[in-house]
Motif scaffolding. Sequence first.
Motif, PDB file in Angstrom:
ATOM      1  N   LEU A   1       0.846  -1.198   0.000  1.00 32.90           N
ATOM      2  CA  LEU A   1       0.000   0.000   0.000  1.00 32.90           C
ATOM      3  C   LEU A   1       0.880   1.246   0.000  1.00 32.90           C
ATOM      4  CD1 LEU A   1      -2.703   1.577   0.442  1.00 32.90           C
ATOM      5  CD2 LEU A   1      -2.372   1.237   2.888  1.00 32.90           C
ATOM      6  N   ILE A   2       0.641   2.114  -0.975  1.00 36.03           N
ATOM      7  CA  ILE A   2       1.281   3.427  -0.931  1.00 36.03           C
ATOM      8  C   ILE A   2       0.258   4.382  -0.351  1.00 36.03           C
ATOM      9  CG2 ILE A   2       2.310   5.305  -2.252  1.00 36.03           C
ATOM     10  CD1 ILE A   2       3.166   3.323  -4.337  1.00 36.03           C
ATOM     11  N   LEU A   3       0.550   4.934   0.820  1.00 42.34           N
ATOM     12  CA  LEU A   3      -0.398   5.833   1.478  1.00 42.34           C
ATOM     13  C   LEU A   3       0.143   7.250   1.377  1.00 42.34           C
ATOM     14  CD1 LEU A   3      -2.941   6.102   3.306  1.00 42.34           C
ATOM     15  CD2 LEU A   3      -1.374   6.026   5.225  1.00 42.34           C
ATOM     16  N   ILE A   4      -0.539   8.055   0.588  1.00 45.46           N
ATOM     17  CA  ILE A   4      -0.095   9.427   0.395  1.00 45.46           C
ATOM     18  C   ILE A   4      -0.856  10.323   1.359  1.00 45.46           C
ATOM     19  CG2 ILE A   4      -0.044  11.337  -1.254  1.00 45.46           C
ATOM     20  CD1 ILE A   4       0.124   9.201  -3.457  1.00 45.46           C
ATOM     21  N   SER A   5      -0.146  11.166   2.083  1.00 41.87           N
ATOM     22  CA  SER A   5      -0.854  12.026   3.026  1.00 41.87           C
ATOM     23  C   SER A   5      -0.027  13.265   3.341  1.00 41.87           C
ATOM     24  CB  SER A   5      -1.138  11.270   4.313  1.00 41.87           C
ATOM     25  OG  SER A   5      -1.803  12.104   5.219  1.00 41.87           O
ATOM     26  N   HIS A   6      -0.703  14.319   3.750  1.00 40.12           N
ATOM     27  CA  HIS A   6       0.012  15.502   4.206  1.00 40.12           C
ATOM     28  C   HIS A   6       0.176  15.425   5.721  1.00 40.12           C
ATOM     29  CE1 HIS A   6      -4.099  16.315   5.200  1.00 40.12           C
ATOM     30  NE2 HIS A   6      -3.654  17.213   6.067  1.00 40.12           N
ATOM     31  N   ASP A   7      -0.469  14.422   6.335  1.00 38.65           N
ATOM     32  CA  ASP A   7      -0.575  14.373   7.788  1.00 38.65           C
ATOM     33  C   ASP A   7       0.450  13.385   8.357  1.00 38.65           C
ATOM     34  OD1 ASP A   7      -1.330  14.066  10.434  1.00 38.65           O
ATOM     35  OD2 ASP A   7      -3.472  14.274   9.975  1.00 38.65           O
ATOM     36  N   LEU A   8       1.471  13.923   8.988  1.00 41.82           N
ATOM     37  CA  LEU A   8       2.540  13.082   9.535  1.00 41.82           C
ATOM     38  C   LEU A   8       2.000  12.072  10.540  1.00 41.82           C
ATOM     39  CD1 LEU A   8       5.684  15.244  10.311  1.00 41.82           C
ATOM     40  CD2 LEU A   8       5.495  13.332   8.746  1.00 41.82           C
ATOM     41  N   ALA A   9       1.006  12.486  11.337  1.00 40.17           N
ATOM     42  CA  ALA A   9       0.492  11.600  12.375  1.00 40.17           C
ATOM     43  C   ALA A   9      -0.192  10.385  11.760  1.00 40.17           C
ATOM     44  CB  ALA A   9      -0.474  12.363  13.269  1.00 40.17           C
ATOM     45  N   VAL A  10      -0.973  10.610  10.697  1.00 42.23           N
ATOM     46  CA  VAL A  10      -1.642   9.498  10.018  1.00 42.23           C
ATOM     47  C   VAL A  10      -0.609   8.518   9.470  1.00 42.23           C
ATOM     48  CG1 VAL A  10      -2.967   8.908   7.948  1.00 42.23           C
ATOM     49  CG2 VAL A  10      -3.747  10.740   9.435  1.00 42.23           C
ATOM     50  N   VAL A  11       0.408   9.081   8.811  1.00 43.30           N
ATOM     51  CA  VAL A  11       1.407   8.225   8.178  1.00 43.30           C
ATOM     52  C   VAL A  11       2.217   7.471   9.235  1.00 43.30           C
ATOM     53  CG1 VAL A  11       3.469   8.263   6.764  1.00 43.30           C
ATOM     54  CG2 VAL A  11       1.482   9.591   6.093  1.00 43.30           C
ATOM     55  N   ALA A  12       2.581   8.157  10.314  1.00 43.85           N
ATOM     56  CA  ALA A  12       3.369   7.491  11.359  1.00 43.85           C
ATOM     57  C   ALA A  12       2.570   6.347  11.972  1.00 43.85           C
ATOM     58  CB  ALA A  12       3.737   8.502  12.446  1.00 43.85           C
ATOM     59  N   ASP A  13       1.269   6.527  12.055  1.00 43.18           N
ATOM     60  CA  ASP A  13       0.410   5.509  12.619  1.00 43.18           C
ATOM     61  C   ASP A  13       0.301   4.302  11.703  1.00 43.18           C
ATOM     62  OD1 ASP A  13      -1.436   4.371  14.361  1.00 43.18           O
ATOM     63  OD2 ASP A  13      -3.113   5.183  13.201  1.00 43.18           O
ATOM     64  N   MET A  14       0.254   4.552  10.381  1.00 44.68           N
ATOM     65  CA  MET A  14      -0.049   3.493   9.432  1.00 44.68           C
ATOM     66  C   MET A  14       1.186   2.838   8.815  1.00 44.68           C
ATOM     67  SD  MET A  14      -3.362   3.042   8.770  1.00 44.68           S
ATOM     68  CE  MET A  14      -3.482   2.511   7.057  1.00 44.68           C
ATOM     69  N   ALA A  15       2.207   3.641   8.482  1.00 41.14           N
ATOM     70  CA  ALA A  15       3.212   3.171   7.529  1.00 41.14           C
ATOM     71  C   ALA A  15       4.379   2.449   8.189  1.00 41.14           C
ATOM     72  CB  ALA A  15       3.731   4.350   6.718  1.00 41.14           C
TER      73      ALA A  15
END
Lengths: 315, 546
Positions: free
Chosen positions: B205-219
């Motif tokens: 999954l490539i998860l593109i986001s501007h939100d560091l918190a979302v990405v840190a949680d998921m990636a």
Amino acid sequence: MFVYALRRIAMLVATLAVATVVIFAVMEVLPGDPAALILGVEAREDTLNALREQMGLNRPLHVRYLSWVTGLLTGDLGTSYTYSVPVSDLINERIGVTLPLALIALTLSTLISIPLGVLAAARHNRVADVGIMATTQLGIAIPNFWFALLLVWMFAITLRLVPSGGFPGWDAGLIPCLQALILPAVALALPQASILTRIMRSSLLDTLHDDYVRTARAKGLSQRIALWSHAVPNALIPVLTIMGLQFSFLLTGTIIIENVFFLPGIGRLIFQAITQRDLIVVESLIVVLVAAVIIVNFLVDLAYGVVDPRLRSRG
Amino acid sequence: MTGAPLLDIKGLDLAIGGTPILKSVDLTVAEGEIHGVVGESGSGKSMTALTVMRLLPVGSRPFGTVCFQGLDLLAANEPEMCSIRGRDIGMVFQEPMTALNPVKTIGQQVAEGLRWHLRLSKAEAESRARSLLDRVGLPDAKLSLHRFPHQLSGGQRQRVVIAMAIALNPPLLIADEPTTALDVTVQAQILDLLRDLVAEHAMGLILISHDLAVVADMADRITIMKDGTVVEAGETVTLFETMTHSYSKMLLTASTHQPDRTAPDSAAETPLLEVRDLVREYTLPRRTLFSKAPTMRAVDTVSFAMEPGKSVGLVGESGCGKSTLARTILALDRPQGGNVHFEGDDLFALDTEALYEKRRHMQVVFQDPYGSFNPRHRVERLVAEPLHLSPTPVTAIERREQVAESLVRVGLSADDMDKFPHEFSGGQRQRLAIARALITHPRLIVADEPVSALDVSIRAQILDLFADMQARLGLSYLFISHDLTVVKAITNEVLVMKDGRIVERGPTEQVFAAPEHPYTKALLAAAPDLDRALARRRRARDAVEA
């Protein structure tokens, strides 16, 4: 969809009712006494009064309105002053020319404009697009009576494929009638088709950039399938609006075109009735035309419901 | 990682119409890996995804290699790409409101990819679509296949889009800002769904986001992009621990930025704004022709008071009535019940002239820095707009002076007044909006999602500006936001709104630290939190090492 259609029918009836009131009121306000028109300026006052009494012109306003509307509903529109025949007979006869003419023109303009508009949008800024845009610009600019004369010269006089004017009557068979109607229909359709092509093109250019088209492409659909199955159905919504509006232009357009082609239609009748001050015919024709436009808009509304599910649920 | 990666992007350059967009981008995704791509707008993260899909705008020229399962996608022809898209690579887009075709049923749209790739019959495709919708949490009981997109909520639509993207079990899924348009509680559900799907099918999954918190949680791994280049990449926890690039560090500090705010002295004189039992109802369309039109209560007996110089946060999810409440407070809407006292006067009891006078003291800043300016007017005219509220006519010279003063105050230059709005960036436009609000020397500013459309670094600057203005001018803010971190950063008190009612209120710190109402608790639990996400990842890593 059922509720949506019912609502539209209620709206249709209400609009028609309001339209008859407005037309009746305008006719009342307009100067001119039908009795004086029939008997001429030399008529004596007591003769005029007798005729007014006979025609029911002395009755109160609302009684006359009701009897006029009842007449409309039962098909009794009165008698033409100049032709001395019932107006309903006149209109019945003439509508058999004008309605097919307008419908053929509308069909032609739709059949031409939608594929051309799609082609222009799909080949945006390429040769086909530029060519179509130039042609439609010309189509809008050319007056349709001049284009009609051009058609007559080309297809009736030079090539002798169709008659140059007149109408043989539906008793003469389908083919001669269609031959008589095809040139006027093309002349009527040209500006409409040009406008509609441009609307279709710009509407489709908008929807082609919509996110759901990209979603469709991301599913693997080819550019062509995504265009036809996703972009075009959405692009048709504004095109429908314009088609509904164009129908009334087609009807008024017949006044010129029927005169160019000597067609015994509504357009020619209205022209003659106005020049001969045959007010009762004019009044009835206005009602018929207004009703036609309102009914077409009703059909467009129904078509909206079919094309756009969002309107259906809103009712 | 074992063997060749699923997706291997090497030295990707992209130019659109001659303008370079991507510069030598490298990115790899393994099977079953969640790879976060973070960056601000214009960083090229979406363009990287569209390059993989080969769905770039007309006039794009990509160079380099994009190797997917051993095949170079940049060398593939269009028919090959058509069979790869949807079948081998699925994509979820940002805006669920527009990603679905409004004139087709969701059943048709989910079944479409199945019919296209597998040549299934209509009935087979629909039964597969049914089970897919069940999988993404939209069971038949909740959602028939014959529904149209406009009958669905935002979260439901995004679930449909996800069902379409995973219909053929693609080995790679690309999700471009999949939750940005959603409320926090819905965002948490959608992220959970994506995480489960990845685990179930060992999907990349490539998860593109501007939100560091979302990405840190998921990636599992993160790539940080800026201006079309990769500035930093690595395993999530390691990346945050050993961040070296100045831009990554700036992004990190900006996303958790707390402006310096001096606590206003709580000498409570008369409240600046007092709202009592406010009710605002909307009339809905009649169901049948003759029935009474039903009403919807958007604001339901709301009461609160604001002291001068303080700022109050109004938090809630979309549709909770917070914008309606703001409109009513500004006297743009008439309430059906209750009243609004501003500077001691009941706004709805004032005549037009007195209301104008009051309006000078209350101004508004809207969310969209693009939509709230007439593009054909110059800045001088735009910023001077509220001046028509002043009791004495303003001369042209005074007007220019006041506009200049206002522009300088928000960090712009006086020379900017002869420019048009399109000559400014998003952050600068929001400064213009604030300048416009300040020109009448208001006492209260209602700010409706004023930083939601801005990138994190710009957002931090604008929040600083708000704090600075408050300290210097003694302004009060009613700060409306769905974003809890923003409210936490800028307000003294917070009101939590749900279905038109205020369900919890109190000093901001206290509400955030110890929420009482279950809804506030749910909101706080669902809100992405960088520290919490990193702590969880560290624990997981330590457990593996032990």
